[in-house]
Structure formats: C-alpha cells, structure tokens
Design an enzyme around this catalytic site. Structure first.
Site, short mmCIF file in Angstrom:
data_model
loop_
_atom_site.label_atom_id
_atom_site.label_comp_id
_atom_site.label_asym_id
_atom_site.label_seq_id
_atom_site.Cartn_x
_atom_site.Cartn_y
_atom_site.Cartn_z
N ASP A 207 0.83 -1.20 0.00
CA ASP A 207 0.00 0.00 0.00
C ASP A 207 0.87 1.26 0.00
O ASP A 207 0.37 2.37 -0.18
CB ASP A 207 -0.99 0.00 1.16
CG ASP A 207 -0.33 -0.11 2.53
OD1 ASP A 207 0.91 -0.17 2.61
OD2 ASP A 207 -1.06 -0.14 3.54
N SER A 208 2.18 1.06 0.13
CA SER A 208 3.13 2.16 -0.04
C SER A 208 3.08 2.73 -1.44
O SER A 208 3.66 3.80 -1.69
CB SER A 208 4.55 1.68 0.28
OG SER A 208 4.85 0.50 -0.44
N ASP B 253 -0.88 -6.06 -0.23
CA ASP B 253 -1.42 -5.51 1.01
C ASP B 253 -2.93 -5.37 0.94
O ASP B 253 -3.48 -4.95 -0.10
CB ASP B 253 -0.83 -4.13 1.29
CG ASP B 253 0.50 -4.19 2.01
OD1 ASP B 253 0.79 -5.21 2.65
OD2 ASP B 253 1.25 -3.19 1.95
N GLU C 273 -2.00 -5.57 8.64
CA GLU C 273 -1.31 -5.05 9.81
C GLU C 273 -2.11 -5.33 11.07
O GLU C 273 -3.35 -5.28 11.07
CB GLU C 273 -1.09 -3.54 9.66
CG GLU C 273 -0.26 -3.17 8.44
CD GLU C 273 -0.08 -1.67 8.27
OE1 GLU C 273 0.55 -1.26 7.29
OE2 GLU C 273 -0.58 -0.90 9.13
N GLU D 217 8.61 -4.28 11.41
CA GLU D 217 9.07 -2.98 10.93
C GLU D 217 9.43 -2.07 12.10
O GLU D 217 8.66 -1.93 13.05
CB GLU D 217 7.99 -2.31 10.06
CG GLU D 217 8.42 -0.97 9.52
CD GLU D 217 7.49 -0.43 8.43
OE1 GLU D 217 7.74 0.69 7.95
OE2 GLU D 217 6.54 -1.14 8.06
#
Length: 275
Positions: A56-57, A95, A126, A193
């Site tokens: 999704d970055s 994602d 996440e 992360e």
C-alpha cells in the site's frame, strides 16, 4: 533460493511460501522488494528477488499521497494485477488497504478474495492479536496471510508518527505475544518494521514461520525495502535504508541530456528520423 524445476521448463521454479519456510529452517536469508509496475517487477525477477510485495506504499511512492491510509482497495487491485501479469517466478504478495479488513473477518475475506483474483498469491495485513479472526477467515478460505507488526504504517496517526516499536519490556513482550498469536491463527510469515534488532531476533527465534525485517536488524529470516528507497530514487535516507544505486541522479542526468539535445536540435538526428 534453490527450488525444484518445473517439468518441461528451464531455470528455477516458482517461489512458494514453503520455500520461505525451508529457507528459515536452513538459515538462508531471502529478499523481498516492493513492486508496483511491469518494468520494476521484471527487473527484480531477473535479479533473483524471491518475493515481490505490492505494498500500500504505492500511495506514497507512486500516487503522491502523504500516508498509506489514502491508498484504496482499487489502487491495490490495479497495481497487483500489473505485477502479477509481469512475472512468473517470485511470490507475489499484496497488502490489504486501510479500511478493508478492520471491521471483521467478512470484509477481510471479501477484499482478500478480490486481491487473489487480481493475481496475489498471499495477502498482508497489519495488526496483532486483535486481527486473528480475520487471519483465520482468510487462511480457512485458502488465502495465505502475512502479518505485519512493529511500526504499522496504516496506524501512523495513532502511533504519533514513524516511531520505533518494542523498545521497552512491556511493548517488546506484547510484540512477541502478537507474533505468536498471528502464527497460531495461520499466518505464513510476519513482517517486523522499526523494531530493535535484539527484539526482532528474539521474535524470529520464537517463531516457526519466517520473519521479514525492515528496520529490524540482520537476524530476521528475510529483508524487505521499498524499491525506490533501495535504488536511490526516492531520496529517503532513513537509518535502516541502504541505497544500492543513485537512480534519481541518473534519471535527472538523462533528462538534462535529453533536454539539452532537444534544445540544440541534436536530437532527433538523422539516425532517429524516417525518409
């Protein structure tokens, strides 16, 4: 990473999640890079990168947003399809975008199915123990899942920015517990992360499934970077990032030379023109 060959074909076979598990067992680190388009995906495949993450970055590295929370599910479907259609060997992970799974298992499953139909071979989401029901629903439906702990970009607002997670004893313990909960729910691997290296090493040792680090030290089973950071295109110089090229500088120089030659009528020349 060595895998069995496919009958009737030459070269290495398709990377599967079991190959990542085998790499962990044998102590062989593997690599993951983000990819969002045909040409970067194909270059990374040619380089032997085992896993491509359609992150999704893409919202912050391609679409100009300031946060991954602005990335939509439709964005993820579009870019997942572009990558999946462009490669054959790497494992393609996508994602689940912000807002597509938090409300419960049904929403997670619906959006996960759509990502798989677009070409994803696993999905990533996440969160820790609070999302284990979503993980189970996806896994029960035959969709492999990667977890994501530590700094979770979709929670940047509640985490008050990009901050290292797990530095104190209580938060490190919570991170380990969340990792074990995700594993018990069926997650096939877990991204860590912005986690202290020692904590990431402890979590990695405690898990049977592989860990993939980004700003989590050298003892994770694999490593991932945003490709524009890795190649020196973004200009981001976080402590955990190594730029393996100066792609931004090379691109700027190429554009300068192009502009200069156009201005001087040196390009296009006779060799670039038709009679």
């Amino acid at each position: 990473m060595s895998t069995e060959s496919t009958p009737g074909t030459a070269g290495p076979a398709k990377i599967r999640l079991r190959h990542l598990q085998l790499a962990k067992q044998q102590g062989r680190p593997f690599s993951m890079l983000t990819a969002y388009d045909q040409f970067s995906a194909q270059a990374f495949e040619a380089a032997g990168v085992e896993v491509l993450l359609v992150g999704d970055s893409v919202g912050t590295t391609v679409l100009g947003h300031t946060s991954t929370t602005s990335t939509t599910h439709q964005d993820m479907l579009t870019f997942t399809g572009a990558v999946a259609r462009s490669v054959t060997r790497p494992l393609v992970v996508a994602d689940l975008a912000f807002g597509t799974y938090e409300s419960g298992p049904a929403e997670a499953l619906r959006h996960g199915v759509e990502l798989v139909r677009a070409g994803a071979e696993a999905v990533k989401l996440e969160g820790g123990a609070e999302i284990t029901a979503q993980v189970r629903a996806l896994v029960d439906a035959g969709i492999p899942v990667l977890g994501h702990l530590g700094f979770t970009p979709q929670s940047v607002n509640s985490l008050s920015g990009h901050r290292i997670q797990g530095r104190d004893e209580a938060s490190a313990r919570k991170l380990r517990e969340d990792a074990l909960a995700l594993q018990a729910a069926g997650a096939s691997a877990i991204v860590l992360e912005l986690v202290p290296a020692a904590v990431a090493a402890e979590v990695t040792a405690a898990l049977d499934v592989p860990t993939i680090g980004i700003g989590a030290g050298p003892r994770c089973d694999g490593q991932v970077l945003v490709w524009q950071d890795m190649a020196g295109l973004s200009g981001f110089r976080g402590k955990f990032v190594k730029a393996f090229a100066d792609l931004r500088g090379q691109l700027e120089q190429a554009a300068r030379e192009y502009r200069a030659e156009v201005g001087e009528r040196a390009y296009p020349g006779p060799e670039h023109s038709f009679d």
